[in-house]
Design a protein around this motif. Structure first.
Motif, short mmCIF file in Angstrom:
data_model
loop_
_atom_site.label_atom_id
_atom_site.label_comp_id
_atom_site.label_asym_id
_atom_site.label_seq_id
_atom_site.Cartn_x
_atom_site.Cartn_y
_atom_site.Cartn_z
N UNK A 226 55.61 -3.99 -5.15
CA UNK A 226 55.17 -4.57 -3.87
C UNK A 226 53.96 -3.80 -3.37
N UNK A 227 53.24 -4.42 -2.43
CA UNK A 227 52.10 -3.76 -1.79
C UNK A 227 52.13 -4.05 -0.30
N UNK A 228 51.78 -3.04 0.48
CA UNK A 228 51.61 -3.16 1.93
C UNK A 228 50.19 -2.74 2.25
N UNK A 229 49.42 -3.61 2.92
CA UNK A 229 48.00 -3.37 3.13
C UNK A 229 47.60 -3.82 4.54
N UNK A 248 49.03 2.72 6.91
CA UNK A 248 50.07 1.73 6.63
C UNK A 248 50.08 1.29 5.17
N UNK A 249 48.98 1.51 4.45
CA UNK A 249 48.90 1.05 3.07
C UNK A 249 49.94 1.74 2.20
N UNK A 250 50.49 0.97 1.27
CA UNK A 250 51.62 1.50 0.49
C UNK A 250 51.75 0.73 -0.82
N UNK A 251 52.12 1.40 -1.87
CA UNK A 251 52.44 0.76 -3.15
C UNK A 251 53.87 1.12 -3.53
N UNK A 252 54.64 0.09 -3.86
CA UNK A 252 56.01 0.22 -4.36
C UNK A 252 55.96 -0.16 -5.84
#
Length: 722
Positions: A226-229, A248-252
């Motif tokens: 997943x990605x949060x951007x 807030x950016x994130x990589x799962x």
């Protein structure tokens, strides 16, 4: 070293796919599921067909349905002839979309399957928001397709985006402003178009054939998840830009730590040598559809996890029921013993196939896998609230002849956006009751002949029941404990006699009516005389006739509408088929009674979404052939009530080889968003089939040697105000 093109093929693919669907997609995405016998070998009875003693009013109105004719696609006017169902719905109850209002556009023509362009209606334009390889974390470099690495991929947007949402920048806000949080699933990978043909990424055998090496497999694992951007724009209705750097950016991905919670957490069925607690697992995979909860978290479904594991688990019967085979196309079992389910990891596959909950507002919060919601090939989950505040989630198990599920939370939602309320609400899916659907048709069995012909009462419809699997903390399945029901949910549903469906994928709830809609994508195995199951009223098609030739199987799919009998927590419902999809020029299609010569052809409904006015939007994964020419996938608007009920209108078409995923429709903002997944999947890195989205100019291919794609991409469509 560059590998010669003649030694390029590595992937064994089969020619079972029909129409637009690529055999490469089948191999990589679902492990050629339809080539194997359906994992469901249970002897659940067919729908109990009941002969109605009263002629339905819809039978009298059925003559309004126009026989199949030439397909006319364009900016259609509103028909004066109401559909049969429209007459049963009170005027004024369904504002806006109940009568086809909302986002206005002229329906586009279906596009031949080799058109390498994203086609939108006149008056609209499109732009990418973010593409595979775009950096989103500190240290992430500009994408270089010739120099990929596991470390860089973990800092970049991953591959084959599926579910999509753009949330307001703060929890609790009702509308998207000029800042937002984009959340996307990253489902699976295609090494043939990801990696250059060099020995950096491939091992070459003595006969010249090649296979992925450990380096490229590590990149694949980093590209999943997943990605949060964070995204920003100048004003509402204007295009978004993603923020390369944001807190807030994130990589799962496959190395991200998850928490297992719920009744099965800590069970011996979930323990491994690496996790003797059974409460901690690394990674998520094959994340398909999802949903955003009323409390602002995102749910993600772990779908075709079976294709990543070797069948060496502790329970061979369960492995077989979930479709885990003797080998994988990914080959990760060569890198990590957990994917081989070798000694000490016999339960590793049990730790996948769950609904994942992610809090995009808290980058430090570990994502959670909810065992209370059952384990199967989750397409996704969508949540609504009951009248008393219980969270009710609907879910589909994406496999031919598998089931539709419902979860009802034990606790009730806490109102407000206080820290306590958010903490409490994030536990709602940790404990509750789990049900599986049983559908009963109301037409004589002889009238459901497999052709898709509507029965005498004018509709495919009937009643249904939610059968309990876990209720009040206790197993309702004889011979199975709560832990066994939740880990081996398919086996539990088999035992209670759930209804076999045609690949139930996305399940969405109308924000206007509370009705539930199930996309049954297709089932090539539901054929005349099939030993597993033939035609039933909720899955009425086993074949179609095209040009005088019989094509077996339900290859076009359908959409089921479920009407709860009271509150969302009720265990009783009625149902009908909104659509029996396909080319309207072919017999055996049905569009809720709407004239078939006025609808866009639609096939293989996959992801669903609603706009604020209550219109259903459908993205497809396989389009019908007209005049022998397969069509590109697309996004379609379908009003579900009023005069326009069943009026399918194509809004956009995605490029060659691509699938339309994760639709998001903000009709008040005048914007539509889709994830364009696996563009150009039939090509290769050195010989692309698509150059989406980085064309030299719109629809113009670059010169040879100038790599500009294909790249799975999040796309925004908005009104052209120039």
């Amino acid at each position: 070293m560059t590998i010669a093109p003649e030694n390029r093929p590595l992937l064994t693919v089969h020619t079972h796919a029909r129409g637009k669907r690529s055999p490469v997609t089948c191999r990589l995405k679902c492990n050629d599921a339809c080539l194997h016998p359906a994992p469901n070998e249970s002897a659940n009875e067919y729908f109990k067909d009941v002969v109605s003693s009263v002629l339905s009013r819809r039978a009298m109105l059925g003559t309004l349905a126009v026989a199949a004719g030439a397909v006319v696609i364009g900016a259609q006017g509103v028909t004066d002839a109401p559909s049969a169902e429209a007459a049963t719905l009170p005027e004024g109850r369904f504002p806006g979309g109940g009568h086809g209002k909302g986002l206005s556009f002229g329906a586009i023509d279906p596009q031949p399957v080799d058109v390498d362009a994203l086609v939108v209606p006149e008056g609209y334009t499109w732009d990418p928001i973010i593409r595979w390889g775009d950096p989103i974390l500190p240290g992430g470099r500009t994408f270089d397709p010739n120099n990929q690495s596991p470390e860089q991929q973990a800092k970049q947007f991953g591959y084959n985006c599926d579910y999509l949402d753009i949330l307001p920048i703060r929890p609790g806000e009702k509308h998207r402003g000029t800042r937002g949080i984009l959340v996307s699933n990253l489902e699976y990978t295609n090494p043939e178009i990801m990696f250059p043909p060099t020995d950096k990424y491939w091992d070459v055998a003595a006969d010249g054939s090649r296979t992925k090496n450990a380096y490229s497999r590590a990149i694949e694992r980093a590209a999943h998840g997943m990605a949060v951007v964070e995204v920003r724009r100048r004003g509402t209705g204007k295009p978004w830009d993603y923020q390369r750097i944001s807190v807030l950016n994130r990589r799962i991905h496959l190395d991200t730590e998850f928490v297992l919670d719920g009744p099965a957490a800590g069970s011996d069925l979930l323990k491994t040598v690496a996790d003797p607690t059974g409460k901690r697992v690394f990674g998520t995979m094959n994340n398909c559809a999802g949903g955003t909860t009323p409390w602002g978290t995102v749910l993600s479904g772990e779908e075709n996890f079976n294709g990543y594991f070797v069948a060496a688990g502790a329970n061979p019967t369960a492995d077989a029921r979930y479709g885990i085979g003797s080998s994988t196309s990914y080959g990760w079992e060569a890198d990590e013993p957990r994917f081989a389910q070798s000694e000490g990891y016999e339960n590793e596959a049990n730790r996948f196939g769950w609904i994942v909950e992610l809090d995009p507002y808290d980058p430090q919060a570990k994502p959670v896998k909810h065992t209370a919601m059952g384990r199967f090939k989750h397409e996704g989950a969508n949540v609504t609230l009951s009248a008393k505040g219980h969270a009710v989630a609907y879910m589909g198990d994406d496999q031919a002849f598998d089931y539709v599920y419902k979860f009802v939370s034990k606790e009730r939602v806490a109102k407000g956006e206080s820290r306590w309320a958010r903490t409490h609400n994030k536990t709602l899916l940790s404990e509750g009751d789990l049900f599986v659907a049983k559908f009963t048709g109301d037409s004589p069995a002889a009238q459901i002949d497999g052709s898709g012909a509507v029965p005498a009462d004018g509709a495919f419809d009937g009643t249904g029941e939610w059968l309990p699997l876990v209720k009040d903390g206790r197993s309702k399945v004889p011979g199975m404990s709560v832990e066994e029901v939740l880990v081996y949910t398919r086996l539990a549903a088999d035992k209670v006699g759930a209804t076999k469906m045609d690949r139930p994928e996305d399940v969405e709830i109308s924000p206007v009516t509370g009705r539930i809609y199930v996309a049954c994508t297709n089932n090539s195995g539901r054929t005349p005389g099939n030993a597993t199951e033939g035609a039933t009223e909720a899955n009425p098609r086993t074949h179609k006739v095209v040009g005088g030739a019989t094509v077996n199987g339900n290859r076009d799919g359908h959409v089921v509408e479920i009407i709860p009998s009271g509150d969302q927590t009720s265990t009783r419902f009625t149902w009908n088929l909104l659509l029996v999809a396909g080319d309207p020029a072919v017999e055996g299609t049905y569009f809720a009674g709407y004239p078939k010569d006025r609808v866009s052809p639609i096939s293989c409904p996959d992801n669903l979404a609603f706009d604020a006015e209550g219109n259903l939007w459908i993205s497809t994964d396989g389009q019908p052939s007209s005049s022998g020419i397969a069509k590109c996938d697309g996004l379609f608007k379908v009003p579900v009530a009023g005069r326009e009920r069943g009026h399918v209108q194509q809004f956009l078409s995605v490029p060659a080889g691509a699938e339309t995923c994760g639709p998001l429709v903000d009709s008040r903002d005048g914007m539509v968003y889709v994830n364009v997944q696996h563009p150009g999947e039939n090509g290769s890195f050195e010989a692309p089939d698509s150059f989406f989205p980085d064309y030299v100019a719109a629809g113009v291919r670059p010169e040879a040697g100038d790599f500009r794609g294909p790249r799975p991409t999040v796309v925004q469509v908005y009104r052209d105000r120039h």
